[in-house]
Design an enzyme around this catalytic site. Structure first.
Site, PDB file in Angstrom:
ATOM      1  N   GLU A 117       0.849  -1.199   0.000  1.00 43.53           N
ATOM      2  CA  GLU A 117       0.000   0.000   0.000  1.00 43.53           C
ATOM      3  C   GLU A 117       0.885   1.250   0.000  1.00 43.53           C
ATOM      4  O   GLU A 117       1.933   1.266   0.645  1.00 43.53           O
ATOM      5  CB  GLU A 117      -0.867  -0.051   1.268  1.00 43.53           C
ATOM      6  CG  GLU A 117      -1.768   1.137   1.484  1.00 43.53           C
ATOM      7  CD  GLU A 117      -2.596   0.955   2.763  1.00 43.53           C
ATOM      8  OE1 GLU A 117      -2.896  -0.199   3.135  1.00 43.53           O
ATOM      9  OE2 GLU A 117      -2.912   1.961   3.400  1.00 43.53           O
ATOM     10  N   LYS A 170      -8.730  -3.934   6.765  1.00 47.72           N
ATOM     11  CA  LYS A 170      -7.590  -3.553   7.596  1.00 47.72           C
ATOM     12  C   LYS A 170      -8.150  -3.018   8.893  1.00 47.72           C
ATOM     13  O   LYS A 170      -8.842  -1.997   8.883  1.00 47.72           O
ATOM     14  CB  LYS A 170      -6.836  -2.404   6.918  1.00 47.72           C
ATOM     15  CG  LYS A 170      -5.709  -2.814   6.025  1.00 47.72           C
ATOM     16  CD  LYS A 170      -5.036  -1.564   5.463  1.00 47.72           C
ATOM     17  CE  LYS A 170      -4.241  -0.801   6.516  1.00 47.72           C
ATOM     18  NZ  LYS A 170      -3.344   0.225   5.900  1.00 47.72           N
ATOM     19  N   HIS A 183      -9.872   0.884   8.810  1.00 52.72           N
ATOM     20  CA  HIS A 183      -9.962   1.757   9.986  1.00 52.72           C
ATOM     21  C   HIS A 183      -9.010   2.943   9.815  1.00 52.72           C
ATOM     22  O   HIS A 183      -8.362   3.072   8.785  1.00 52.72           O
ATOM     23  CB  HIS A 183      -9.572   0.961  11.240  1.00 52.72           C
ATOM     24  CG  HIS A 183      -8.135   0.498  11.228  1.00 52.72           C
ATOM     25  ND1 HIS A 183      -7.470   0.041  12.331  1.00 52.72           N
ATOM     26  CD2 HIS A 183      -7.215   0.441  10.209  1.00 52.72           C
ATOM     27  CE1 HIS A 183      -6.223  -0.277  12.022  1.00 52.72           C
ATOM     28  NE2 HIS A 183      -6.054  -0.060  10.742  1.00 52.72           N
TER      29      HIS A 183
HETATM   30  P1  PGA Z   1      -3.829   6.744   9.283  1.00 55.22           P
HETATM   31  O1  PGA Z   1      -3.040   5.475   8.751  1.00 55.22           O
HETATM   32  O2  PGA Z   1      -5.163   6.322   9.771  1.00 55.22           O
HETATM   33  O3  PGA Z   1      -2.915   7.265  10.355  1.00 55.22           O
HETATM   34  O4  PGA Z   1      -3.914   7.691   8.107  1.00 55.22           O
HETATM   35  C1  PGA Z   1      -3.631   4.345   8.216  1.00 55.22           C
HETATM   36  C2  PGA Z   1      -3.069   4.013   6.874  1.00 55.22           C
HETATM   37  O5  PGA Z   1      -2.170   4.707   6.348  1.00 55.22           O
HETATM   38  O6  PGA Z   1      -3.517   3.047   6.279  1.00 55.22           O
HETATM   39 ZN    ZN Z   2      -2.169   3.522   4.417  1.00 53.65          ZN
END
Ligand code: PGA
Ligand code: ZN
Length: 432
Positions: A292, A395, A372
């Protein structure tokens, strides 16, 4: 019809204020939802509104203004609407905000209402949320992408990439997949502890040791999988979230690996091409099935290159790249950037818009993954959404920290409810 709407300020899993919203219907049903918040937020996400000018309250992170927007402007317009008309409610929310990025009312103000309305509707029909949103044929359970090792912005260690995840692709059902990964999680803890590493956890519940580089992380993950009695790749595969926007130095035009630099005592940097080569090496050595945000969020041509090189064998997920926005996804589809989209409802602000993005992905052969945020609450709506939209992957962190575990427990309950009909499959076997 909707009789009342009420929002309040609560705390999220990092101790930052967020919004909890209740929607009350004429028949006396209450739907309640709370909004998550990211740390490595994408530049193109819808904007969450925070009380920046009130620095003396929660260091300017309060959400009183957004709460007031719900209780005043939004309530005034939405009260009286048909709670079953999610699309109309979401359209109205977008309209009264009036901006592209929801910076007027705040994506946090808007999302709370969108989710609470759906929950009130499901409850008043006396059906579970996943059925209300997904229909009677809803049966596909997601494969978890379990983030067991945290780095980047989610921990104070020296690991440069943000997330290292386990995917139980060879499990027979969700519940067994969860068990397998949880056993590996415990094994990982024992291995880390045995080698003198810290076993404190990061924001998403994964361990946050000072391992020197990606190689050593992948090695210990493989060892944990094997020692726990599973076959790497066949039963449990690996997935990464590089969150590359966070390590990209715009002025310098390269990715800077600060943690790795420390171990090598020289500055480690990688250009776009070098980083793609590095991923190719990692994929060669380890059973990594998904990467990702492998490149930063504005570099569509870099993504095109990476997808041409790695996209046939590896899932390439756009999180900061697409920010759950169908317009950005359409741009990616046009130039063959990535082959999957991460779906975070608060990146876009309403359930209907997130659904549009999932549909666009599906029509164009891109996979979707429900996700999430690193700042979460006890709200489990994303578990229901993952099943409702049948995206096949979710996720939601480690099997640790209640705000993560709640989602896994909700999914086990859903699988039990669906019963014999429930479907669980390796998302990489049939191309989806
Ligand atoms: P974030 O990270 O919720 O802190 O943006 C999650 C992700 O990058 O998948
Ligand atoms: Zn991410």
């Amino acid at each position: 019809p909707i009789k009342d709407i009420y929002a309040r300020e609560i705390l999220d899993s990092r101790g930052n204020p967020t919004i909890e919203t209740e929607v009350l219907t004429e028949d006396g049903t209450v739907g309640c939802a709370s909004v998550p918040s990211g740390a490595s937020t994408g530049r193109y996400e819808a904007k969450e509104l925070r009380d920046k000018e009130k620095q003396d309250r929660y260091c300017g992170r309060g959400v009183e203004l957004a709460v007031n927007h719900v209780n005043d402007q939004i309530a005034r317009e939405v009260i009286g609407m048909n709670v079953y008309d999610q699309l109309e409610i979401d359209r109205l929310l977008v309209r009264i905000d009036g901006t592209e990025d929801k910076s007027n009312l705040g994506a946090n103000a808007i999302l709370g209402v969108s989710m609470a309305a759906a929950k009130a509707a499901a409850k008043s029909l006396d059906i579970p949320l996943y059925r209300y949103l997904g229909g009677v044929h809803t049966k596909r359970m997601p494969v978890p992408m379990m983030n067991v090792l945290n780095g980047g912005r989610h921990a104070d260690n020296i690991i440069d990439f943000q997330e290292f995840m386990l995917m139980p692709v060879g499990a027979c059902c969700f519940k067994e997949g969860l068990r397998m990964c949880t056993e590996v999680y415990h094994m990982l803890k024992a291995l880390l502890k045995g080698r003198g590493y810290h076993t404190g956890v990061g924001d998403e519940g994964g361990f946050a040791p000072d391992l020197p580089d990606t190689d050593s992380v992948c090695k210990i993950l493989l060892e944990a999988i094997e020692t726990a009695g599973y076959i790497p790749g066949k039963e449990i595969a690996l997935a990464l979230d590089a969150a590359a926007s966070e390590i990209y130095d715009r002025d310098y035009g390269k990715y800077v690996f600060v943690g790795e630099s420390r171990g090598r005592e020289k500055k480690v940097t990688r250009s776009t091409e070098e980083l793609i080569d590095y991923y190719a090496e990692l994929i060669e050595k380890y059973p990594i099935v998904s990467i990702e945000d492998g490149l930063e969020e504005s570099d569509f041509s870099g993504w095109e290159l990476m997808t041409a090189r790695l996209g046939l064998q590896t899932q390439l997920v756009g999180d900061d790249l697409f920010v759950t926005n169908s317009k950005r996804l359409a741009k990616g589809i046009d130039c063959n950037a990535a082959n999957a989209v991460l779906v975070k409802v608060n990146q876009i602000g309403t359930l209907s818009e997130a659904f549009d993005t999932i549909c666009l992905a599906e029509e164009n052969g891109y996979r979707s993954i429900i996700s999430h945020r690193s700042g979460e609450t006890a709200d489990t709506t994303i578990a229901d959404i993952a099943v409702a939209f049948g995206t096949g992957q979710i996720k939601t962190g480690a099997p640790c920290r209640s705000e993560r575990v709640e989602k896994y427990n909700r999914l086990m309950k859903i699988e039990e409810e669906i019963g014999m009909e429930a479907e669980y499959k390796n998302p990489f076997m049939d191309g989806k």
